[in-house]
Design a protein around this motif. Sequence first.
Motif, PDB file in Angstrom:
ATOM      1  N   LYS A  17     -15.016   5.600  -3.151  1.00  0.00           N
ATOM      2  CA  LYS A  17     -13.871   5.995  -2.632  1.00  0.00           C
ATOM      3  C   LYS A  17     -13.070   4.980  -2.281  1.00  0.00           C
ATOM      4  CE  LYS A  17     -11.720   9.601   0.548  1.00  0.00           C
ATOM      5  NZ  LYS A  17     -10.825   8.692   1.395  1.00  0.00           N
ATOM      6  N   GLU A  66      -9.460   3.441  -3.836  1.00  0.00           N
ATOM      7  CA  GLU A  66      -8.036   3.248  -3.048  1.00  0.00           C
ATOM      8  C   GLU A  66      -7.666   2.111  -2.931  1.00  0.00           C
ATOM      9  OE1 GLU A  66      -9.505   4.539   0.780  1.00  0.00           O
ATOM     10  OE2 GLU A  66      -9.266   6.691   0.374  1.00  0.00           O
ATOM     11  N   GLU A  68      -6.122   1.475  -6.595  1.00  0.00           N
ATOM     12  CA  GLU A  68      -4.998   2.231  -6.856  1.00  0.00           C
ATOM     13  C   GLU A  68      -3.566   1.416  -6.393  1.00  0.00           C
ATOM     14  OE1 GLU A  68      -3.049   6.493  -5.829  1.00  0.00           O
ATOM     15  OE2 GLU A  68      -4.553   5.852  -4.604  1.00  0.00           O
ATOM     16  N   LYS A 109       0.799  -1.144   0.077  1.00  0.00           N
ATOM     17  CA  LYS A 109       0.139   0.023   0.174  1.00  0.00           C
ATOM     18  C   LYS A 109       0.808   1.479   0.013  1.00  0.00           C
ATOM     19  CE  LYS A 109      -0.797  -0.266   4.970  1.00  0.00           C
ATOM     20  NZ  LYS A 109      -2.066  -0.643   6.056  1.00  0.00           N
ATOM     21  N   ASN A 142       1.011   4.844  -2.301  1.00  0.00           N
ATOM     22  CA  ASN A 142       0.509   6.336  -1.398  1.00  0.00           C
ATOM     23  C   ASN A 142       1.656   6.416  -0.190  1.00  0.00           C
ATOM     24  OD1 ASN A 142      -1.886   7.497  -2.463  1.00  0.00           O
ATOM     25  ND2 ASN A 142      -2.708   5.370  -2.022  1.00  0.00           N
TER      26      ASN A 142
END
Length: 403
Positions: free
Chosen positions: A385, A389, A392, A124, A128
């Motif tokens: 959302k 996320e 991504e 993750k 990010n």
Amino acid sequence: MNLFVIAQFGQLIHNEALIKRDKLEKNKLIILYTSANILVPEKIKNEVDSRLFSEIEMVEIPLSPNSIDIENINVIFKTYKRILKGVDDLYISSFERHYNILHEVALRKKIRTHLVEEGLGTYKFASNEFSFTPPSRKDSLVRALNKSGLSSNKYFPIIKSIRTWILDTLSLPKQLFKALLEIKNSEFKNYKKLELFSDERNGFLGYAKNFHSINLAYPEAVSNVFESKESKILNTYSSYESNVEITSLITKYDIRESDSLYLSQVFQITSVYYADAVIKIIKDELEKSEGRFFIKFHPKDKIVFIDKIKEKVLELGLSDRIIIISESDFPIEAIIKESKFERIIAISSTALVYAKQLSESTECVSITNTLISRLGSNCPVKTRKLMLEHTEMLSIFPHIEFK
């Protein structure tokens, strides 16, 4: 001694694969749990390959171990110092919050630490950057008022009746006292205290970054996230042995290499809209293939969602081309390895990450964008959302196609 610390079944599979790969001996397994859920750790314990561990210990940690609570953190700190006695190498799959306390204690004791694949969460921070969002004073105050019951006291909005007025008058002193205690011990207050700690407990605010080795399916994907002396590929499912008879499942459904697979995931979307969008996407995919499409539900999928999927399949007359796998509580990777599906589609399933290791010819497709588009206003903002996320995180894997 090698110490393996896990809390989930998926972590067990990866850690056992590492033991087999490196032929490790003198292994001890710690299964963490809280009093809120003692069934899952018991199930994990029952699935352990006892040939790989000389000792298995269930270790209880406080409820909500990831919340900023100094009292809980102190208990966890003491527990982790205890379980690390006599340990030479520590293997962990989680690396944030209380797990970083464990990691910091190990480093202080000169114990070699190793990161083991967990799943999509391992990657993750590749897409990010890590950031710790401290609790605000306002949020902590609201949480304190809610937990104390004071926010629901009728004095807050308006006195509606004599009865509620009397009841709330009687309960007000107790609620005020409890609210003051909650505010005193709020996450905001605890965070400010934790910032001042100079020992390993301060690790709760960061993540474990430095390891002796990292053992992942795609270690190069997190080269900018972790630092290690050794970086090794861990192909977990190449040696995985499921308790479910995979060959019999493949025979039962007559799964072929020309067939494709849809992996369901649980999201807060009204079942009728979710099912309709999924089946229409599968229908479009079928037009590109001569094979069939199998659907594997998630063990936590709602019965109403499963029923709606079945209804849509019948409604569109696709029963001969869309096949539902009734079994759900088994790792799909085991079937992917044996059946070599032509294509696998999902939103953000971890199987999309591992499939290429198991079947080089299989196409892996994330359908998040198409699904959100088809759902339109029927996809809640928070759900959209969350889906984006999760998706991504998949962007760092070049073998995954996005639609």
